[in-house]
Design an enzyme around this catalytic site. Structure first.
Site, short mmCIF file in Angstrom:
data_model
loop_
_atom_site.label_atom_id
_atom_site.label_comp_id
_atom_site.label_asym_id
_atom_site.label_seq_id
_atom_site.Cartn_x
_atom_site.Cartn_y
_atom_site.Cartn_z
N ASP A 1 0.86 -1.18 0.00
CA ASP A 1 0.00 0.00 0.00
C ASP A 1 0.90 1.24 0.00
O ASP A 1 1.56 1.53 1.00
CB ASP A 1 -0.90 0.02 1.23
CG ASP A 1 -1.97 -1.08 1.21
OD1 ASP A 1 -1.71 -2.16 0.64
OD2 ASP A 1 -3.06 -0.85 1.77
N LYS B 1 -6.91 3.27 -3.47
CA LYS B 1 -7.31 3.27 -2.07
C LYS B 1 -7.56 4.71 -1.63
O LYS B 1 -6.80 5.61 -1.98
CB LYS B 1 -6.21 2.62 -1.23
CG LYS B 1 -6.42 2.60 0.27
CD LYS B 1 -5.27 1.89 0.95
CE LYS B 1 -5.33 2.02 2.46
NZ LYS B 1 -4.19 1.32 3.13
N LYS C 1 -10.26 0.26 -2.55
CA LYS C 1 -10.19 0.01 -1.11
C LYS C 1 -10.48 1.30 -0.36
O LYS C 1 -9.63 2.18 -0.27
CB LYS C 1 -8.80 -0.52 -0.72
CG LYS C 1 -8.62 -0.72 0.78
CD LYS C 1 -7.23 -1.25 1.10
CE LYS C 1 -6.97 -1.29 2.60
NZ LYS C 1 -5.61 -1.82 2.92
#
Length: 324
Positions: A161, A224, A260
């Site tokens: 991430d 995300k 996400k």
């Protein structure tokens, strides 16, 4: 996570998308040529979908689906190997008294805790994700960001991430952001890359749309919303914009990419609102952990409590689940 990569049936990347990344001017022209987001429209649609009611059988399915999509996360300076092992145990058996409870999708930790998480989760099928690239601010050199990524990947992380350089993005230095995402993607090797936009710092829905497309163009497997360290974090309207981006990306390229939302999603009611949005905005095929995740720590507890309520017909109370 296999569905986020280009499928064998995927079409060739259309020329307008290839040409868009040729240089700074082309990238700017493409991103600023995207349709503007109707703020009132997207907020009204998000609010409307959020009022949908679902029947009991569907609610139990939604709860189990949400559990299976959780990236169970600990990202604190006080993290220890013992805390990570305890989190891994919860990821494997979220409700020890109910063995039919699904496992979560992943456990997300800092790079120095990846090895501990990998060992604790070996053989379970649960992914180990790691934040990298100077999380959460990203205010460091590209060399350090790449080294941070390599440490996590070498330790066994299956997912990375990364945070984008919001300063560069807001200054309009899109090519710099694009090239950095590409470099991190290359450093990931076989690991999947989730690109954190930190939407709370992007100010407008138009910027969220542009940042989403920029991350997709650069090869992000997921986009995300947030680090969870900035407010506001995930919101339904922002997630709608991002779901529309991956839907449109698929329509143009044949490639499935994921979304996400992370930060601030704490209740089962909220999680179900997001699942409704996934179904209505992106499509039913996104209702899988391969293409949709919740970045969360406390959400799992409420999902487990509501799961017991649905199964038993009465509220069990918080003493029946472990507290993180």
């Amino acid at each position: 996570m296999t569905a986020t990569t280009s499928s064998s049936a995927a079409t060739a990347t259309p020329a307008p998308l290839t040409d868009a990344t040729r240089d700074e001017a082309s990238l700017r022209r493409f991103l600023h040529g995207l349709p503007g987001v109707d703020q009132v429209g997207v907020e009204q649609r998000a609010a409307g979908l959020g009022t949908r009611s679902i029947k009991k059988a569907a609610k139990l399915w939604a709860i189990d689906t949400a559990i299976s999509m959780v990236d169970l996360t600990t990202l604190e300076g006080a993290d220890t190997q013992g805390k990570v092992r305890a989190l891994a145990a919860k990821a494997k058996r979220p409700d020890p008294d109910r063995p039919d409870t699904p496992q979560v999708a992943a456990v997300c930790v800092y790079p120095d805790m990846v090895e501990t998480a990998v060992e604790a989760l070996r053989g379970t099928g649960i992914h180990v994700a790691s934040v990298a690239t100077g999380f959460p601010a990203g205010r460091t050199s590209r060399e350090i960001k790449l080294a941070d990524t390599k440490i996590a990947v070498d330790a066994g992380a299956a997912e990375i991430d990364m945070v984008i350089d919001r300063g560069a993005f807001l200054q309009g230095r899109y090519l710099a952001v694009f090239e950095e995402i590409q470099a991190i993607k290359a450093a990931c090797g076989s690991a999947h890359l989730k690109v954190i936009l930190e939407t709370g710092e992007l100010a407008t829905y138009d910027n969220v749309r542009r940042a989403s497309w920029l991350a997709l163009l650069a090869g992000g497997d997921f986009i995300k919303t947030s680090t969870g360290k900035v407010s506001p974090a995930a919101t339904l309207p922002v997630t709608h914009v991002m779901l529309q981006a991956v839907h449109d990306w698929f329509a143009q390229t044949g490639e499935l990419r994921g979304v996400k939302p992370a930060g601030g999603i704490r209740t089962t009611k909220d999680a179900i609102k997001y699942l409704v949005a996934v179904h209505e905005v992106a499509g039913e095929q996104w209702l899988t952990p391969d293409l949709f995740r919740f970045g969360a720590s406390s959400l799992l507890n409420d999902l487990l409590l509501q799961r017991r309520t649905q199964a038993d017909g009465h509220y069990s109370g918080p003493d029946y689940v472990t507290v993180d």
